[in-house]
Design a protein around this motif. Structure first.
Motif, PDB file in Angstrom:
ATOM      1  N   ALA A  81      39.840  42.646  37.799  1.00  0.00           N
ATOM      2  CA  ALA A  81      39.220  41.412  37.313  1.00  0.00           C
ATOM      3  C   ALA A  81      39.508  41.213  35.829  1.00  0.00           C
ATOM      4  CB  ALA A  81      37.707  41.450  37.565  1.00  0.00           C
ATOM      5  N   ALA A  85      41.280  37.955  34.285  1.00  0.00           N
ATOM      6  CA  ALA A  85      40.600  37.169  33.246  1.00  0.00           C
ATOM      7  C   ALA A  85      41.445  37.099  31.979  1.00  0.00           C
ATOM      8  CB  ALA A  85      39.229  37.781  32.939  1.00  0.00           C
ATOM      9  N   GLU A  88      44.192  34.605  32.616  1.00  0.00           N
ATOM     10  CA  GLU A  88      43.661  33.235  32.626  1.00  0.00           C
ATOM     11  C   GLU A  88      43.296  32.759  31.225  1.00  0.00           C
ATOM     12  OE1 GLU A  88      40.452  33.331  35.497  1.00  0.00           O
ATOM     13  OE2 GLU A  88      41.801  32.611  37.079  1.00  0.00           O
ATOM     14  N   LYS A  94      43.263  28.440  35.620  1.00  0.00           N
ATOM     15  CA  LYS A  94      42.211  28.932  36.508  1.00  0.00           C
ATOM     16  C   LYS A  94      42.852  29.165  37.870  1.00  0.00           C
ATOM     17  CE  LYS A  94      37.842  29.906  36.997  1.00  0.00           C
ATOM     18  NZ  LYS A  94      38.300  31.279  37.305  1.00  0.00           N
ATOM     19  N   THR A  95      42.844  30.411  38.293  1.00  0.00           N
ATOM     20  CA  THR A  95      43.478  30.784  39.549  1.00  0.00           C
ATOM     21  C   THR A  95      42.689  30.209  40.728  1.00  0.00           C
ATOM     22  OG1 THR A  95      44.116  32.831  38.467  1.00  0.00           O
ATOM     23  CG2 THR A  95      44.308  32.771  40.857  1.00  0.00           C
ATOM     24  N   LEU A 114      39.858  41.860  44.696  1.00  0.00           N
ATOM     25  CA  LEU A 114      39.782  40.877  43.616  1.00  0.00           C
ATOM     26  C   LEU A 114      39.302  39.521  44.158  1.00  0.00           C
ATOM     27  CD1 LEU A 114      40.500  40.283  40.593  1.00  0.00           C
ATOM     28  CD2 LEU A 114      42.660  39.388  41.454  1.00  0.00           C
ATOM     29  N   ARG A 117      35.551  39.366  44.832  1.00  0.00           N
ATOM     30  CA  ARG A 117      34.804  39.277  43.587  1.00  0.00           C
ATOM     31  C   ARG A 117      34.825  37.852  43.007  1.00  0.00           C
ATOM     32  NH1 ARG A 117      33.646  42.812  38.918  1.00  0.00           N
ATOM     33  NH2 ARG A 117      33.975  44.589  40.291  1.00  0.00           N
ATOM     34  N   HIS A 118      35.963  37.176  43.141  1.00  0.00           N
ATOM     35  CA  HIS A 118      36.121  35.849  42.527  1.00  0.00           C
ATOM     36  C   HIS A 118      35.990  34.706  43.530  1.00  0.00           C
ATOM     37  CE1 HIS A 118      37.320  37.084  38.446  1.00  0.00           C
ATOM     38  NE2 HIS A 118      37.725  38.176  39.056  1.00  0.00           N
ATOM     39  N   ARG A 119      35.618  35.002  44.773  1.00  0.00           N
ATOM     40  CA  ARG A 119      35.488  33.972  45.809  1.00  0.00           C
ATOM     41  C   ARG A 119      36.786  33.178  45.930  1.00  0.00           C
ATOM     42  NH1 ARG A 119      33.112  35.936  48.364  1.00  0.00           N
ATOM     43  NH2 ARG A 119      32.394  34.199  49.622  1.00  0.00           N
ATOM     44  N   LEU A 120      37.925  33.866  45.956  1.00  0.00           N
ATOM     45  CA  LEU A 120      39.227  33.213  46.090  1.00  0.00           C
ATOM     46  C   LEU A 120      39.843  33.594  47.426  1.00  0.00           C
ATOM     47  CD1 LEU A 120      40.756  34.025  42.571  1.00  0.00           C
ATOM     48  CD2 LEU A 120      39.952  31.787  43.360  1.00  0.00           C
TER      49      LEU A 120
END
Lengths: 370, 370
Positions: A81, A85, A88, A94-95, A114, A117-120
């Motif tokens: 992360a 970050a 970015e 912003k990915t 990853l 954690r980032h809701r991607l």
């Protein structure tokens, strides 16, 4: 929208080990990371390559370092992360989706952790179609996406950003930093849009890995021949051709750490004593399988994986031991990995081998193939 | 406002070589850079430390690498500008003044070239009061300014940004990248405001270097003793005490490249054969001068510089040769460099020497001092 299940993650770990061709780091460790992240942050969606939105901001990510060190120094989700970050913040983007840069080994799992954690979403594709030891050995690079900027992070919050127009320099600097970060670092790079990702990636490699794992699990449950099941499975994918190039006992393993890589040679003595010994040369991954007289059985970028004789589960380079009874499986890679420009980046010459690439099972006179 | 004249630059080159204590890279090359930049972009203002505005944005800059490589691979002004721009873009700051991180050697000149190009003033001060081989060996670091972020650039536009809370890590990663950039890179770091720079810097070291050069030039013109003139000059500065610790012939030079540094030992046989041989240990710079029995004549952070016997011009480590006739000058550093916390960072122990620091000319029983 397909959500990765617990079973998928287990199957993926098995398949990613096979696609790792001995390297890429043990996916078992990555599996623990991915499951922990999903438990903490929620499920992860795996999206087909062709469904990625054209305006998506896609970033490739994974862990860099020698597989033998990855076992000792496990990358944390926090660390990955941090790399994301840092990328970015410095690039002011912003990915919106992550893509594994490598479907083989632990790097099939790091992007899942990853993404949770980032809701991607994670894109069902990668840039290697297997595992390779160097950052520039990516179809992303082959088909024109710059390797830099590269963001690296370690577990203590140290961060490095590399900007270079040269993929080879990106690898060279990132490798240097990885070594100085203790032999393992998390990286994010190959930023690209949703239009680009569709024509520079090896498609469907995450579901390929999951399918490999599922095939072996089902063969085990039904007590059928796992190797035959695997070969039948590959025939239905865009990899198509797989075959056993040696069955025997590991009689020698020479392995050392060099410049941040695990390099060495493993020798396999066939059960059929009329057949010649087979030597596999390694640089993190298995590069070439040759008979004693130098006849090539299979060669990079095609997959060469050492499998346990009974379970057909892949044995990573760092777990190879004298006396193991094994099958060596070769798998031909899909066309996007066999173009002239692809071979220039990750064909035999790119590894210092003098051989020409011979696609496995097309035109290489492999007498040893079942 | 004092503008650096052509004569000042010539004098600075001579003085910076002496403050380089054998290392820091040959200022002659830097002189050419600085003069070319001034000719192209206009004159550079040297401003006293005490006049820096409190809200100034100060950035330290210079070249990193082994002095022997700096001779071969000369940093360009373009390259330094790339490092500065990369720092500014990523940190979102606009530099208003530059400070040399090192007054000794080529790094006295690199900031002048950069300042000319960007129409920025150079602060008459530095972070080493001499030359040191490592990035964390800075009064900036000693007195609390973080070494990171560090921006590095090479002559091909490759750029790296390092973010770390540890000055030792900043050095470790930056050194790794410098080696991979071919042994030399331009760096910008130790960003700070105008209030901070006043209490973390060694003041007036640029005018000190210019004064050394002027003193030697005037002694030469008037055919007077250059060494006596130098010692008299230092007595009027905050360095105060200088003296000759050996006069003789270079009889051995052992030198090699190791981990990006020039390391070695030089042996001097006194003209007075009743006196013992003197050995100087080197890590880019001269670290300690000892007699054969181990008696310490002078030790880091005090300056130890080998001077040509006739001209009293400094001989850099990479130009030392068998048969040269030399004086070895020692100079005590000012109090800001001799505090307990300063010695922890660049005292003898920081270089792996087992000796305690003995301030030159205060309490070290130097029988050999003239």
């Amino acid at each position: 929208m397909p959500i990765l299940t617990d079973q998928d993650i287990d199957d993926l770990a098995v398949g990613a080990a096979l696609l790792g061709t001995g390297g890429g780091g043990d996916p078992y460790i990555g599996k623990l990371m991915a499951k922990a992240a999903i438990a903490e942050f929620g499920p992860v969606e795996l999206i087909p390559l062709e469904t990625v939105a054209d305006d998506a901001v896609v970033l490739a990510c994974g862990a860099m370092g020698a597989p033998t060190i990855l076992i000792e120094k496990i990358p944390s989700g926090e660390e990955m992360a941090t790399a994301l970050a840092f990328y970015e913040a410095n690039l002011d983007v912003k990915t919106t989706a992550v893509i594994p840069f490598e479907a083989g080994g632990i790097n099939s799992m790091v992007p899942i952790a990853l993404a949770a954690r980032h809701r991607l979403p994670v894109i069902d594709a990668d840039g290697m179609g297997r595992a390779f030891p160097q950052l520039e050995m990516e179809t992303f690079n082959v088909y024109g996406v710059p390797a830099g900027p590269v963001a690296l992070a370690d577990e203590r919050g140290n961060k490095v950003l590399i900007e270079t127009a040269s993929a080879a320099k990106a690898e060279w600097y990132a490798r240097g930093i990885t070594i100085r970060m203790g032999g393992q670092a998390s990286i994010a790079n190959y930023g690209m849009d949703g239009i680009t990702v569709k024509y520079v990636s090896v498609p469907a490699t995450m579901t390929l890995a999951i399918g490999i794992g599922r095939t072996l699990r089902e063969a085990q449950a039904s007590h059928s021949d796992p190797i035959a099941a695997l070969i039948a499975f590959f025939a239905k994918t865009h990899y198509r051709h797989a075959g056993v190039i040696a069955s025997g006992k590991v009689t020698d393993v020479a392995r050392r750490e060099e410049n941040g890589w695990s390099v060495g040679v493993v020798t396999i003595e066939p059960f059929d004593s009329s057949k010649p010994k087979v030597k596999i040369r390694i640089q993190n991954e298995n590069l070439v399988a040759e008979e004693e007289d130098g006849a090539v059985l299979a060669i990079v970028p095609d997959l060469i994986t050492v499998l346990d004789l009974d379970t057909a589960e892949a044995i990573t380079t760092e777990r190879l031991r004298y006396g193991q009874r094994v099958n060596v499986l070769a798998v031909r890679v899909p066309p996007i990995m066999r173009t002239r420009e692809a071979l220039a980046v990750f064909g035999p010459r790119a590894f210092g081998l003098k051989h020409e690439y011979q696609p496995f099972g097309l035109d290489c006179g492999l007498a040893a193939v079942k």
